[in-house]
Design a protein around this motif. Sequence first.
Motif, PDB file in Angstrom:
ATOM      1  N   ARG A   1     -16.964  -5.931   1.312  1.00 17.03           N
ATOM      2  CA  ARG A   1     -16.916  -4.779   0.395  1.00 17.03           C
ATOM      3  C   ARG A   1     -17.888  -5.238  -1.055  1.00 17.03           C
ATOM      4  O   ARG A   1     -18.838  -4.173  -1.248  1.00 17.03           O
ATOM      5  CB  ARG A   1     -15.423  -4.851  -0.319  1.00 17.03           C
ATOM      6  N   ARG A   2     -18.012  -6.146  -1.293  1.00 15.73           N
ATOM      7  CA  ARG A   2     -18.756  -6.773  -2.285  1.00 15.73           C
ATOM      8  C   ARG A   2     -20.120  -6.408  -2.048  1.00 15.73           C
ATOM      9  O   ARG A   2     -21.063  -6.167  -2.840  1.00 15.73           O
ATOM     10  CB  ARG A   2     -18.568  -8.103  -2.905  1.00 15.73           C
TER      11      ARG A   2
ATOM     12  N   ASP B   1     -13.193  -8.769   1.697  1.00 13.11           N
ATOM     13  CA  ASP B   1     -13.722  -8.595   0.313  1.00 13.11           C
ATOM     14  C   ASP B   1     -15.131  -8.811   0.153  1.00 13.11           C
ATOM     15  O   ASP B   1     -15.855  -8.234  -0.759  1.00 13.11           O
ATOM     16  CB  ASP B   1     -12.915  -9.540  -0.807  1.00 13.11           C
TER      17      ASP B   1
ATOM     18  N   TYR C   1       0.909  -1.040   0.046  1.00 11.93           N
ATOM     19  CA  TYR C   1      -0.112   0.064   0.106  1.00 11.93           C
ATOM     20  C   TYR C   1       0.826   1.283   0.054  1.00 11.93           C
ATOM     21  O   TYR C   1       0.196   2.300   0.537  1.00 11.93           O
ATOM     22  CB  TYR C   1      -0.843  -0.008   1.274  1.00 11.93           C
TER      23      TYR C   1
ATOM     24  N   GLU D   1     -21.133  -3.031  -2.480  1.00  9.11           N
ATOM     25  CA  GLU D   1     -21.278  -2.560  -3.818  1.00  9.11           C
ATOM     26  C   GLU D   1     -22.604  -3.313  -4.456  1.00  9.11           C
ATOM     27  O   GLU D   1     -23.078  -2.496  -5.138  1.00  9.11           O
ATOM     28  CB  GLU D   1     -20.173  -3.269  -4.659  1.00  9.11           C
TER      29      GLU D   1
ATOM     30  N   ALA E   1     -10.198   3.284  -0.042  1.00 12.25           N
ATOM     31  CA  ALA E   1      -9.517   3.398  -1.445  1.00 12.25           C
ATOM     32  C   ALA E   1      -9.526   1.819  -2.039  1.00 12.25           C
ATOM     33  O   ALA E   1      -9.565   0.995  -1.234  1.00 12.25           O
ATOM     34  CB  ALA E   1      -8.175   3.794  -1.364  1.00 12.25           C
ATOM     35  N   PRO E   2      -9.688   1.700  -3.213  1.00  8.79           N
ATOM     36  CA  PRO E   2      -9.704   0.368  -3.755  1.00  8.79           C
ATOM     37  C   PRO E   2      -8.431  -0.544  -3.282  1.00  8.79           C
ATOM     38  O   PRO E   2      -7.602   0.096  -3.207  1.00  8.79           O
ATOM     39  CB  PRO E   2      -9.742   0.784  -5.344  1.00  8.79           C
ATOM     40  N   GLY E   3      -8.777  -1.868  -3.249  1.00  9.26           N
ATOM     41  CA  GLY E   3      -7.838  -2.758  -3.088  1.00  9.26           C
ATOM     42  C   GLY E   3      -7.576  -2.902  -1.595  1.00  9.26           C
ATOM     43  O   GLY E   3      -6.393  -3.735  -1.250  1.00  9.26           O
ATOM     44  N   ARG E   4      -7.874  -2.312  -0.603  1.00 14.66           N
ATOM     45  CA  ARG E   4      -7.665  -2.142   0.877  1.00 14.66           C
ATOM     46  C   ARG E   4      -8.481  -2.868   1.757  1.00 14.66           C
ATOM     47  O   ARG E   4      -8.037  -3.317   2.717  1.00 14.66           O
ATOM     48  CB  ARG E   4      -7.748  -0.847   1.443  1.00 14.66           C
TER      49      ARG E   4
END
Length: 377
Positions: free
Chosen positions: A260-261, A257, A7, A264, A247-250
């Motif tokens: 996060r999904r 994940d 990161y 979304e 931020a994306p990818g963190r």
Amino acid sequence: MTEPDDYGLSPAATLAHVGDPARSARHGAFWKAWAGAVFEGPSPRLMERTAGGRDEDASDPTATHRFESARHVRIGCALALPRGRARAGVVALHGYGDVPSLGQAATDCSPLVERGAAVLAVRVRGYPGSRLDTPHLNAASEERGGGAWITCGLEEPASERGIGCEWAFSYAVADVVNAARALLAMLGERPLFIHGESFGGALGVLAAAVLSDRAGGTPASRVPLPEIARLAVGVPGMGDWAWRLGAPGRAGIGSGDLVRRFMEDHPDRAEQVYQLLRLHDAAIHARRVRCPVLCKLALRDEVVPAPAGAAVFNALGTDPGQKWRHVVKYGHFDGGIADMRKHAAFGRRVVEFLDPAREPAEAMAEFEERRLAGAAG
């Protein structure tokens, strides 16, 4: 295989990372309602498993005991007792996915049992051994745990009813707290410790924080509520969500994940999910932990992003001289023999740290002396 992201941070910056300490505006009211629901009624009691019994959980036949947790859910566990009088109790927790059987977990803790600790290996609701009363969690989980378990209940907003939400993770914290209460009820006035890594590390931090706030109180059962005397965690997850989702990818892979999904896929609920995550953020709850802590941290990790794990450790309310950091290069990533040895060294260090016959500072100083002597030789 590509190694985990750093990161853009140096190793020193990763280990020094501090999370957003701001609590949710609903934090106090939520956790008051949660505690009121979880601690009401008699203290849970450990009950021996009856082999072949009609009401026994067949999902893990190696369980030796069970107790009843929030909403009358039966929780499976395996109890390993030392010879003679136990000097302390250890609640041993598990990771998110591909968890071993309870019998194997108890066997893995045999070095602690040999040192005089009574070890209670626990599986939170929806995991093998604790599936009698949770069909919705079982359906979301895989054979050995994990799967989409972490998203169960996220669709429901936080409230002031029951324990305040329907999220599986919140109930899992209640299961760990009740495991500690059940072990205390069996052992009597003995110190209690918690050990867990990754997902289990997060559960351990939240349970220790809750019990630290409530220690000494006496619920309806008149059994005093325990305070966790020592906490040993590795790469603790479920922390620093402000940074992880900033931020994306963190977010990391695995359970992070999946969360996060979910956000979304349900943009109309994303804000309420974020507030629920902040209410359960391990880096926020860590400030309420005051006992001695041994913590394994990684410099890079694809499951629990390393800066987020460090944020949990750095937020601990424990006195600086009573918390110890054990650094490995990678958390969940296969980093080769050298890094595996560092993970193995942490396992040995946990046994020293949780030895009920020794003070943590003494044990950690001697371990470090032996390590340096070995390196010099």
